[in-house]
Design a protein around this motif. Structure first.
Motif, PDB file in Angstrom:
ATOM      1  N   GLU A 222       0.830  -1.190   0.000  1.00 11.52           N
ATOM      2  CA  GLU A 222       0.000   0.000   0.000  1.00 11.52           C
ATOM      3  C   GLU A 222       0.880   1.261   0.000  1.00 11.52           C
ATOM      4  O   GLU A 222       1.914   1.317   0.687  1.00 11.52           O
ATOM      5  CB  GLU A 222      -0.890  -0.012   1.251  1.00 11.52           C
ATOM      6  CG  GLU A 222      -2.202   0.690   1.034  1.00 11.52           C
ATOM      7  CD  GLU A 222      -3.133   0.508   2.233  1.00 11.52           C
ATOM      8  OE1 GLU A 222      -3.049  -0.514   2.924  1.00 11.52           O
ATOM      9  OE2 GLU A 222      -3.930   1.436   2.454  1.00 11.52           O
ATOM     10  N   GLY A 223       0.471   2.249  -0.784  1.00 10.45           N
ATOM     11  CA  GLY A 223       1.199   3.513  -0.800  1.00 10.45           C
ATOM     12  C   GLY A 223       2.535   3.444  -1.517  1.00 10.45           C
ATOM     13  O   GLY A 223       3.432   4.236  -1.218  1.00 10.45           O
ATOM     14  N   ARG A 224       2.687   2.465  -2.426  1.00  7.90           N
ATOM     15  CA  ARG A 224       3.945   2.345  -3.165  1.00  7.90           C
ATOM     16  C   ARG A 224       3.664   2.388  -4.667  1.00  7.90           C
ATOM     17  O   ARG A 224       3.645   1.350  -5.341  1.00  7.90           O
ATOM     18  CB  ARG A 224       4.641   1.018  -2.798  1.00  7.90           C
ATOM     19  CG  ARG A 224       5.211   0.977  -1.383  1.00  7.90           C
ATOM     20  CD  ARG A 224       6.429   1.889  -1.229  1.00  7.90           C
ATOM     21  NE  ARG A 224       7.508   1.564  -2.148  1.00  7.90           N
ATOM     22  CZ  ARG A 224       8.465   0.663  -1.895  1.00  7.90           C
ATOM     23  NH1 ARG A 224       8.478   0.006  -0.747  1.00  7.90           N
ATOM     24  NH2 ARG A 224       9.418   0.446  -2.785  1.00  7.90           N
ATOM     25  N   PRO A 225       3.442   3.595  -5.202  1.00 12.75           N
ATOM     26  CA  PRO A 225       3.174   3.703  -6.644  1.00 12.75           C
ATOM     27  C   PRO A 225       4.316   3.164  -7.497  1.00 12.75           C
ATOM     28  O   PRO A 225       4.095   2.714  -8.622  1.00 12.75           O
ATOM     29  CB  PRO A 225       2.980   5.214  -6.861  1.00 12.75           C
ATOM     30  CG  PRO A 225       3.507   5.882  -5.633  1.00 12.75           C
ATOM     31  CD  PRO A 225       3.390   4.899  -4.527  1.00 12.75           C
ATOM     32  N   ASP A 226       5.550   3.190  -6.943  1.00 12.92           N
ATOM     33  CA  ASP A 226       6.675   2.634  -7.705  1.00 12.92           C
ATOM     34  C   ASP A 226       6.504   1.137  -7.906  1.00 12.92           C
ATOM     35  O   ASP A 226       6.861   0.584  -8.954  1.00 12.92           O
ATOM     36  CB  ASP A 226       7.996   2.939  -6.992  1.00 12.92           C
ATOM     37  CG  ASP A 226       8.021   2.374  -5.573  1.00 12.92           C
ATOM     38  OD1 ASP A 226       7.012   2.509  -4.849  1.00 12.92           O
ATOM     39  OD2 ASP A 226       9.045   1.769  -5.200  1.00 12.92           O
TER      40      ASP A 226
END
Ligand SMILES: [Zn+2]
Length: 260
Positions: A222-226
């Motif tokens: 979660e919260g890791r667009p990379d």
């Protein structure tokens, strides 16, 4: 082209030259049935092809054989909540691909069997929907570990035989039905590629609709667009590899069977 069709039947393969024996692009079918072991298997296996055909006017049906209840790494995950979430995600993914109804057979995840009851239910579904093309897992893929994928593949092949022959399951009270073509994804020996260049991002969006699977299956915290981008790049790379089999930029490869 692949082998000859049964007498009196036409095989809807476009008249494109085969690339090293690989055929390419069926004509858009009128009615399609995709059968996967778990929620998300259909999107991984043939999401691009379904999106392309839906855009071309095909009616798409999804059949998911298990409840997906083991699709979590959290030992405290509540069973019923996960099943409900995965069904909702599957319906969202189907909408992203261009629509179509979704049916759940509801077998326990990890315990799928190719039994008489499963073959009856799936062949009844085939006789009811009367698809031109069926898609499913390749049961003959070597070194396949997950039993559900193996059993799901054989349920599809065996149910196609049952659906076409009137002496199997006459209690259905439905006319027999023989699809034109069967496309097996994760193919042990690919012999057919569908061009999906126009729908690569649609397939990725459908996969990302399976939010409960982002961490366990797609490696996205979660919260890791990379990490979302890294997963998307992996999908594009795989579609590039499949497409290369038929000199295409992006494709989904299958083993195509037309003598059904
Ligand atoms: Zn699966």
């Amino acid at each position: 082209m692949s082998g000859p069709a049964p007498a009196g039947r036409t095989v809807p393969v476009n008249d494109l030259p085969a690339h090293d024996g690989i055929t390419r692009d069926l004509a858009v079918p009128g009615c399609v049935l995709a059968i996967g072991a778990h929620p998300d298997d259909i999107e991984f296996g043939c999401g691009g092809t379904l999106a392309k055909w839906a855009a071309g006017g095909a009616v798409i049906h999804h059949l998911v054989l298990t409840d997906g209840a083991k699709g979590s790494w959290d030992p405290d995950q509540e069973h019923h909540a996960l099943v409900a979430q995965r069904q909702s995600e599957q319906r969202t993914a189907a909408r992203v691909l261009g629509g179509g109804d979704v049916t759940f057979l509801g077998r326990t995840d990890g315990e799928l069997c190719n039994g008489q009851r499963e073959r009856s239910e799936v062949s009844r579904h085939i006789r009811h929907i009367r698809p031109d093309v069926v898609l499913g897992h390749d049961p003959w893929r070597r070194y396949r570990l997950h039993p559900d994928h193996r059993h799901a593949g054989f349920i599809v092949t065996d149910s196609i035989v049952a659906a076409r022959d009137p002496h199997f399951f006459p209690e259905h009270g439905l006319a027999p039905h023989r699809p034109h073509a069967l496309l097996l994804w994760e193919a042990d020996e690919p012999n057919h590629v569908e061009d999906v260049a126009a729908v690569v991002e649609t397939k990725i969006a459908a996969l990302l609709a399976h939010e409960s699977q982002l961490r366990s299956t797609m490696g996205i915290e979660e919260g890791r667009p990379d990490e979302t981008e890294a997963f998307s790049a992996r999908v594009r790379r795989q579609l590039g590899q499949h497409g290369a089999l038929a000199a295409l930029a992006y494709g989904e490869s299958f083993h195509l069977l037309t003598e059904l």
